[in-house]
Design a protein around this motif. Structure first.
Motif, PDB file in Angstrom:
ATOM      1  N   THR A  69      52.610  74.311 -10.586  1.00 29.80           N
ATOM      2  CA  THR A  69      51.292  73.695 -10.380  1.00 29.80           C
ATOM      3  C   THR A  69      50.745  73.277 -11.739  1.00 29.80           C
ATOM      4  N   TRP A 109      46.841  63.893   3.516  1.00 27.02           N
ATOM      5  CA  TRP A 109      46.649  65.095   4.365  1.00 27.02           C
ATOM      6  C   TRP A 109      46.378  64.674   5.796  1.00 27.02           C
ATOM      7  N   ILE A 158      52.978  81.162   0.123  1.00 23.39           N
ATOM      8  CA  ILE A 158      53.030  79.844   0.754  1.00 23.39           C
ATOM      9  C   ILE A 158      54.374  79.655   1.473  1.00 23.39           C
ATOM     10  N   HIS A 206      54.802  78.652   5.346  1.00 27.27           N
ATOM     11  CA  HIS A 206      55.604  77.532   5.870  1.00 27.27           C
ATOM     12  C   HIS A 206      56.645  78.016   6.885  1.00 27.27           C
ATOM     13  N   CYS A 233      48.153  83.648  -4.378  1.00 24.36           N
ATOM     14  CA  CYS A 233      48.067  82.278  -4.910  1.00 24.36           C
ATOM     15  C   CYS A 233      47.003  82.160  -6.002  1.00 24.36           C
ATOM     16  N   TYR A 238      50.612  83.551  -8.551  1.00 20.42           N
ATOM     17  CA  TYR A 238      51.545  82.468  -8.193  1.00 20.42           C
ATOM     18  C   TYR A 238      52.633  82.220  -9.216  1.00 20.42           C
ATOM     19  N   GLU A 259      47.130  74.451  -5.613  1.00 24.29           N
ATOM     20  CA  GLU A 259      46.237  73.845  -4.611  1.00 24.29           C
ATOM     21  C   GLU A 259      46.859  73.979  -3.222  1.00 24.29           C
ATOM     22  N   VAL A 260      46.898  75.191  -2.738  1.00 25.40           N
ATOM     23  CA  VAL A 260      47.531  75.422  -1.428  1.00 25.40           C
ATOM     24  C   VAL A 260      46.545  75.997  -0.411  1.00 25.40           C
ATOM     25  N   SER A 261      45.277  76.147  -0.812  1.00 24.49           N
ATOM     26  CA  SER A 261      44.342  76.857   0.064  1.00 24.49           C
ATOM     27  C   SER A 261      44.032  76.114   1.356  1.00 24.49           C
ATOM     28  N   MET A 286      45.482  75.151   3.897  1.00 21.65           N
ATOM     29  CA  MET A 286      46.721  75.283   4.677  1.00 21.65           C
ATOM     30  C   MET A 286      46.728  74.333   5.872  1.00 21.65           C
ATOM     31  N   CYS A 307      41.722  81.880   0.834  1.00 24.58           N
ATOM     32  CA  CYS A 307      42.847  81.966  -0.109  1.00 24.58           C
ATOM     33  C   CYS A 307      42.322  82.292  -1.512  1.00 24.58           C
ATOM     34  N   MET A 327      42.130  74.356  -3.926  1.00 26.95           N
ATOM     35  CA  MET A 327      42.588  73.276  -3.062  1.00 26.95           C
ATOM     36  C   MET A 327      42.370  71.961  -3.790  1.00 26.95           C
TER      37      MET A 327
END
Ligand code: FES
Length: 572
Positions: free
Chosen positions: A90, A163, A409, A413, A434, A439, A444-446, A448, A466, A470
């Protein structure tokens, strides 16, 4: 006797001054080194691997023209840039490294001031952090957003529409073929993301902080007026050296106040919180996480922009620009906060006008009454967490639902589209591991993606929690930056699937409805612990050992504060 910093290297009859001059001459006249002409670094984050900043080399030429014209010596200086969409794991992992290398090179070199050229998400924050710690005069020329893309007659906002379209594909509302066909329409020109994502936000917020020529932020990357502004910035930085107008005189608690008000009025990226806190930390300012709520929460949302609304950044420029937005909230701004012009921010707003009220709403008719970032606390986030109500579903801002917990993450998935996963629209998705340490780098995975089976039923938002960040282009009822993070002993590591989560944004609470006595004796599961990163060498190891929580800017503890620009020892 020259007062210029660069004169310490160049002026004199001794061997060292001879060496410094001789190696730098290369066509420059003798008066470039006589202590009368300021040497201006142009810190350029352009790179073929930072596509949003590639055009900054052209911008640097315009800055250099302005510097020359004002009698300075322009010195373009490539510095570390970060391509947000490319670097793994990231870009945030490297923000502090970019800031540190830039800080050290500014201090090490014979420069009197610096022009900061950034654009893509982490570049302006890292440049400002560095300049704040060195303390020589500095200003930012934001690279500006790209022009709006269009696909089949409709505007395409980079980030946000990725998105949205990918959720449509997963929900069965769009074919994969159509999705892929939109790809070449997304990035239409030079410049950074054209939504109100982190890059747009940080360019505008840098102006609200006072660090950009008033009126320049938000000028699209391909617009000739960006080059004119760059030229004028080159002239101005030379004057700033004479005025000794350093970052600590511009970035103050008063200008942080203005940045927080502006952030709310534009519905800006949540990432600005962590970046502004890091910049404040470099200057020893009192600005804290709670100030974002105190100063920003009641500020109305005035721009109808993706991800909260409809328009894109060149619409803002066309509709009157950032200054037209600031003018609407002028009474909320601190009138004493200076800019790099030498005058207060509010002094520059008289001529601002709004030309399209569908893009910039009048204060009396805001898109939302209270749009600023809300800071939540409670048994799930004792050190704070944030939510951006303007990007959330109003009906979910007060919610009670059972947790569905993911340890990473990858775990998310692997299971989110499992038809057997026990989840419905009342569930609260929790993703941990995260944060900055876990991490590492706080990705920026919040936001989801929702479970496919719920998307197919038309569900488009759920409460998600999270300890990561994001994307500024993302949307939804997402509670992020949870502190302490799971890897730092936070209760987030103790939550189990099925625990009831209670969110009450109006009351600023985020709780897990588990008896405190039971929570106190719980320990993180083996799977939770195993999912946390344990880097053993290099930057990642240094980062994990020293990064501070998101609530104080996720800077490295030994980089907080400033070292100034003095270096007295010679290299030979
Ligand atoms: Fe560079 Fe969005 S990827 S600004």
């Amino acid at each position: 006797m020259s007062t210029l910093r660069s004169a310490q290297w160049y002026v004199g009859d001794d061997r060292n001054a001879y060496i410094h001059r001789a190696w730098m001459r290369r066509g420059l006249p003798a008066d470039a080194f006589d202590g009368t002409r300021p040497h201006i670094a142009i810190a350029n984050t352009a790179s073929a691997l930072v596509p949003c900043n590639m055009h900054l080399t052209e911008v640097a030429r315009s800055v250099a023209d302005g510097v020359h014209e004002a009698g300075g010596i322009p010195l373009e200086m490539p510095v570390m840039g970060l391509g947000e969409t490319l670097v793994r794991p990231t870009a945030m992992l490297w923000r502090n490294l970019a800031a540190m290398q830039m800080e050290e090179m500014l201090r090490a070199n014979p420069v009197d001031a610096v022009v900061l050229l950034g654009g893509c998400d982490k570049t302006i924050p890292s440049l400002l952090m560095a300049a704040a710690s060195v303390g020589i005069p500095a200003l930012v020329v934001p690279g500006g957003p790209m022009l709006s893309g269009t696909f089949r007659g409709k505007p395409l906002g980079c980030g946000t529409d990725v998105w949205k379209l990918s959720e449509d594909v997963r929900g069965g509302g769009m074919s994969e073929e159509d999705f892929l066909a939109s790809e070449s329409s997304m990035i239409r020109s030079k410049g950074h993301c054209n939504t109100m994502g982190t890059a747009s936000t940080m360019g505008l917020v840098a102006e609200a902080l006072g660090m950009v020529m008033p009126g320049l932020a938000g000028t699209p990357g391909p617009d000739a007026r960006l080059l004119e502004g760059a030229h004028m910035s080159g002239r101005r930085i030379v004057e700033m050296v004479a005025e000794d107008l350093t970052p600590e005189k511009v970035i103050t608690e008063a200008s942080m106040h203005n940045a927080i008000v502006a952030l709310a009025a534009i519905g800006g990226s949540t990432n600005a919180v962590v970046h502004l806190l890091a910049i404040a930390g470099r200057l020893g300012l009192e600005t804290s996480l709670d100030d974002f709520d105190r100063l920003g929460a009641d500020v109305p949302l005035l721009v109808n922009f993706q991800p909260s609304g409809a328009h894109l950044m060149d619409d803002l420029f066309r509709a009157g620009g950032f200054q037209a937005v600031l003018r609407e909230v002028q009474d909320l701004l601190d009138p004493g906060a200076l800019t790099i012009s030498g005058r207060p921010l509010v002094d520059h707003l008289d001529k601002a006008r709004t030309w399209d009220h569908d893009v910039i709403s009048p204060r009396e008719e805001p898109l939302q009454e209270k749009a600023g970032i809300a800071v939540l606390r409670g048994s799930l986030a004792p050190g704070g967490a944030i939510v951006k109500p303007s990007a959330a579903t109003p009906g979910l801002l007060q919610h009670r639902g059972p947790a569905v917990v993911f340890d990473s993450i990858e775990d998310f998935h692997a299971r989110i589209d499992d038809p057997g996963l026990e989840v419905d629209e009342n569930s609260v998705l929790i993703l941990r591991g995260c944060g900055p340490k876990g991490y590492p780098g706080m990705p920026e995975v919040s936001n989801m993606p929702l479970p496919r089976k719920l998307l197919e039923r038309g569900v488009r938002d759920m409460v998600r929690i999270c300890d990561g960040r994001m994307s500024g282009t993302a949307y939804g009822t997402v509670i992020l930056h949870v502190v302490p993070e799971a890897a730092d002993g936070g209760p987030l590591a103790l939550v189990r699937t099925g625990d009831m989560i209670v969110l009450d944004v109006a009351a600023r609470r985020l709780d897990v409805d588990v008896d405190p006595a039971e929570l106190a004796v719980r320990a993180p599961s083996e799977a939770t612990v195993n999912a946390l990163a344990r880097p053993e060498r290099g930057w990642a190891k240094l980062y994990v050992e020293h990064v501070t929580p998101a609530s104080t800017g996720a800077d490295l503890d030994f980089l907080v504060g400033a070292s100034g620009h003095e270096v007295t020892r010679e290299s030979h």
